[in-house]
Design an enzyme around this catalytic site. Structure first.
Site, PDB file in Angstrom:
ATOM      1  N   HIS A 156       0.860  -1.187   0.000  1.00 60.42           N
ATOM      2  CA  HIS A 156       0.000   0.000   0.000  1.00 60.42           C
ATOM      3  C   HIS A 156       0.892   1.231   0.000  1.00 60.42           C
ATOM      4  CE1 HIS A 156      -3.599   2.445   0.842  1.00 60.42           C
ATOM      5  NE2 HIS A 156      -2.773   3.167   1.580  1.00 60.42           N
ATOM      6  N   CYS A 157       0.774   2.042  -1.038  1.00 62.10           N
ATOM      7  CA  CYS A 157       1.627   3.221  -1.193  1.00 62.10           C
ATOM      8  C   CYS A 157       0.927   4.431  -0.578  1.00 62.10           C
ATOM      9  CB  CYS A 157       1.922   3.470  -2.670  1.00 62.10           C
ATOM     10  SG  CYS A 157       3.001   4.896  -2.965  1.00 62.10           S
ATOM     11  N   PRO A 158       1.362   4.924   0.571  1.00 59.37           N
ATOM     12  CA  PRO A 158       0.707   6.090   1.173  1.00 59.37           C
ATOM     13  C   PRO A 158       0.967   7.383   0.413  1.00 59.37           C
ATOM     14  CG  PRO A 158       2.634   5.463   2.450  1.00 59.37           C
ATOM     15  CD  PRO A 158       2.472   4.412   1.405  1.00 59.37           C
TER      16      PRO A 158
END
Length: 314
Positions: free
Chosen positions: A158-160
């Site tokens: 998951h790329c914030p």
């Protein structure tokens, strides 16, 4: 009157909503469900990325564009082209379905107690794992994202910064984003160093600017590119599998982008309880808990969501 009121209330319970309006995950939607992204908490990270990119481009083009154009217009058109490619890939990666697997509303839990099953797919023995949240058998490389609350095919991470999961459908746009960003930063660092080296008045500033650009942008992005293109492509693993030392029999797909399995704009008709799923109520309860723990004043309004919980009623 009482009977008539009961009938009208029962009739009012039957409503029609679009699927994205009763979504059980933590995602946010735009343009009537045409675009999907991660939770709203990642908004600050997206704004930070935009601020850094605009500041970087403003300093580079504002100080060097005129001088570079006088030497050759190509020296200015190259970073402009790289910037447009970087923006296009980043926006595409952030606002698309990463490969979410739809939940099964009527699951067959006969074999769910086993948690793991093995099946032959395309001549290979593959392992499927049961997800109690989504009520589905997850295929190899798939995993449940704790931030978006969805199972994603070929879940990488998951790329914030982009505010979205990186999975089967948007992994290639993520790779192009970091490749174009690294190329643009490396080009700017080299050109800036050469530009300021020829001018004694700004030599110190040029050394500082190039060093900061190289240490904080070029080096991290280059490490990302080498890690994803060098390590993960050779081993066929995702970032999650590489960190947890998980080995699978099947190799992940990078360049494929199959159609989305979500029918977000499809109309769903049912009563109020059916269109207020458990996942949506849990989402509301988490927002209420965060609201209570933020120590705001009593005059602050409750989060504006269409679902109601017992905490809000009290």
């Amino acid at each position: 009157r009482r009977v008539h009121g009961d009938r009208s209330s029962r009739m009012s319970r039957h409503v029609a909503k679009k699927r994205w309006e009763v979504w059980e995950g933590e995602n946010e939607f735009f343009c009537d469900g045409r675009f999907i992204t991660g939770p709203a908490e990642d908004c600050c990270h997206r704004m930070s990325l935009g601020f850094i990119f605009l500041s970087f481009d403003s300093v580079f083009f504002g100080m060097e564009a005129k001088h570079l154009w006088s030497i050759s217009p190509v020296l200015v058109l190259v970073p402009v082209f790289l910037s447009l490619l970087f923006i296009a890939c980043a926006v595409r990666c952030a606002l698309m379905d990463p490969g979410i697997i739809p939940r099964d509303p009527n699951p067959d839990k006969a074999d769910a107690s086993k948690m793991v099953k093995e099946e032959m797919v395309d001549g290979q023995l593959q392992t499927f794992r049961w997800c109690y949240t989504c009520n589905i058998w997850r295929p190899p490389h798939a995993s449940h994202c704790a931030f978006c609350n969805n199972c994603v095919k070929d879940f990488d991470h998951h790329c914030p910064v982009l505010g979205n999961c990186i999975g089967l459908r948007n992994i290639k746009f993520f790779l192009m984003t970091i490749v174009f960003g690294d190329t643009l930063a490396l080009y700017a660092a080299v050109v800036t160093a050469v530009f300021f080296a020829t001018q004694k008045e700004t030599l110190v500033f040029g050394i500082i600017f190039s060093s900061v650009l190289g240490l904080f942008i070029v080096l991290p992005l280059s490490s990302f590119v080498i890690f994803h293109l060098g390590t993960l492509l050779c081993t066929g693993q995702t970032t999650r599998e590489w960190i947890k030392h998980i080995k699978t029999n099947s190799r992940r797909r990078i360049c494929s982008s199959p159609p989305s399995l979500l029918k977000l704009r499809e109309t769903v008709v049912g009563d109020t309880q059916m269109l207020n799923p458990v996942g949506a109520r849990q989402k509301k309860e988490r927002k209420v808990k965060r609201f209570l723990s933020s120590k705001r004043s009593k005059s602050t309004k409750w989060p504006n969501t269409p679902y109601h919980t017992s905490a809000e009623k009290g």
